[in-house]
Motif scaffolding. Sequence first.
Motif, PDB file in Angstrom:
ATOM      1  N   SER A  23     -11.730   2.282   6.907  1.00  9.29           N
ATOM      2  CA  SER A  23     -12.258   2.609   5.583  1.00  9.29           C
ATOM      3  C   SER A  23     -11.160   2.715   4.528  1.00  9.29           C
ATOM      4  O   SER A  23     -11.342   3.345   3.504  1.00  9.29           O
ATOM      5  N   SER A  24     -10.010   2.087   4.782  1.00 12.40           N
ATOM      6  CA  SER A  24      -8.939   2.125   3.791  1.00 12.40           C
ATOM      7  C   SER A  24      -8.786   0.770   3.121  1.00 12.40           C
ATOM      8  O   SER A  24      -9.162  -0.263   3.676  1.00 12.40           O
ATOM      9  N   LEU A  25      -8.245   0.789   1.911  1.00 11.36           N
ATOM     10  CA  LEU A  25      -7.998  -0.425   1.145  1.00 11.36           C
ATOM     11  C   LEU A  25      -6.500  -0.560   0.940  1.00 11.36           C
ATOM     12  O   LEU A  25      -5.803   0.426   0.721  1.00 11.36           O
ATOM     13  N   THR A  26      -6.010  -1.780   1.004  1.00 12.57           N
ATOM     14  CA  THR A  26      -4.580  -2.030   0.863  1.00 12.57           C
ATOM     15  C   THR A  26      -4.319  -2.840  -0.398  1.00 12.57           C
ATOM     16  O   THR A  26      -5.037  -3.795  -0.699  1.00 12.57           O
ATOM     17  N   PHE A  27      -3.284  -2.441  -1.113  1.00 14.74           N
ATOM     18  CA  PHE A  27      -2.864  -3.121  -2.332  1.00 14.74           C
ATOM     19  C   PHE A  27      -1.440  -3.619  -2.145  1.00 14.74           C
ATOM     20  O   PHE A  27      -0.644  -2.989  -1.450  1.00 14.74           O
ATOM     21  N   ARG A  28      -1.111  -4.730  -2.794  1.00 16.60           N
ATOM     22  CA  ARG A  28       0.251  -5.267  -2.776  1.00 16.60           C
ATOM     23  C   ARG A  28       0.907  -4.955  -4.104  1.00 16.60           C
ATOM     24  O   ARG A  28       0.346  -5.193  -5.168  1.00 16.60           O
ATOM     25  N   ASP A  29       2.108  -4.412  -4.035  1.00 20.61           N
ATOM     26  CA  ASP A  29       2.912  -4.143  -5.218  1.00 20.61           C
ATOM     27  C   ASP A  29       3.628  -5.450  -5.560  1.00 20.61           C
ATOM     28  O   ASP A  29       4.400  -5.969  -4.761  1.00 20.61           O
ATOM     29  N   THR A  30       3.360  -5.995  -6.737  1.00 19.69           N
ATOM     30  CA  THR A  30       3.919  -7.296  -7.107  1.00 19.69           C
ATOM     31  C   THR A  30       5.343  -7.212  -7.648  1.00 19.69           C
ATOM     32  O   THR A  30       5.987  -8.240  -7.818  1.00 19.69           O
ATOM     33  N   LEU A  31       5.851  -5.999  -7.911  1.00 20.81           N
ATOM     34  CA  LEU A  31       7.201  -5.853  -8.455  1.00 20.81           C
ATOM     35  C   LEU A  31       8.211  -5.249  -7.489  1.00 20.81           C
ATOM     36  O   LEU A  31       9.369  -5.645  -7.485  1.00 20.81           O
ATOM     37  N   TYR A  32       7.784  -4.265  -6.703  1.00 23.62           N
ATOM     38  CA  TYR A  32       8.725  -3.527  -5.867  1.00 23.62           C
ATOM     39  C   TYR A  32       8.311  -3.564  -4.398  1.00 23.62           C
ATOM     40  O   TYR A  32       7.137  -3.612  -4.075  1.00 23.62           O
ATOM     41  N   THR A  33       9.311  -3.499  -3.515  1.00 28.91           N
ATOM     42  CA  THR A  33       9.031  -3.411  -2.081  1.00 28.91           C
ATOM     43  C   THR A  33       8.946  -1.962  -1.622  1.00 28.91           C
ATOM     44  O   THR A  33       8.349  -1.669  -0.594  1.00 28.91           O
ATOM     45  N   SER A  34       9.530  -1.056  -2.405  1.00 32.49           N
ATOM     46  CA  SER A  34       9.529   0.352  -2.052  1.00 32.49           C
ATOM     47  C   SER A  34       9.570   1.201  -3.318  1.00 32.49           C
ATOM     48  O   SER A  34      10.444   1.005  -4.170  1.00 32.49           O
TER      49      SER A  34
END
Length: 76
Positions: A23-34
């Motif tokens: 039941s979780s959603l994942t997002f990708r950070d387009t600028l930073y890896t951390s």
Amino acid sequence: MAKPQDDSTTQDSAAVIQPISASSLTFRDTLYTSRTVILPDGRTLPVIKSLVSVEAGDDIALKCLKAHPEYEQLKE
């Protein structure tokens, strides 16, 4: 003679690892890896390897991530 292993250490380390629930959603950070995302209510979300996951029922986090152009929701 070998000393017997203590089972409590293996159980403690297993408790630290928390699998991502269905039941979780994942997002990708387009600028930073951390980095750390600070939500309006003061909570923080860690971005690790360009990914951040939130529970599907966490309206505050979802609203924040969906409104920000630096995050894109991954299709799972």
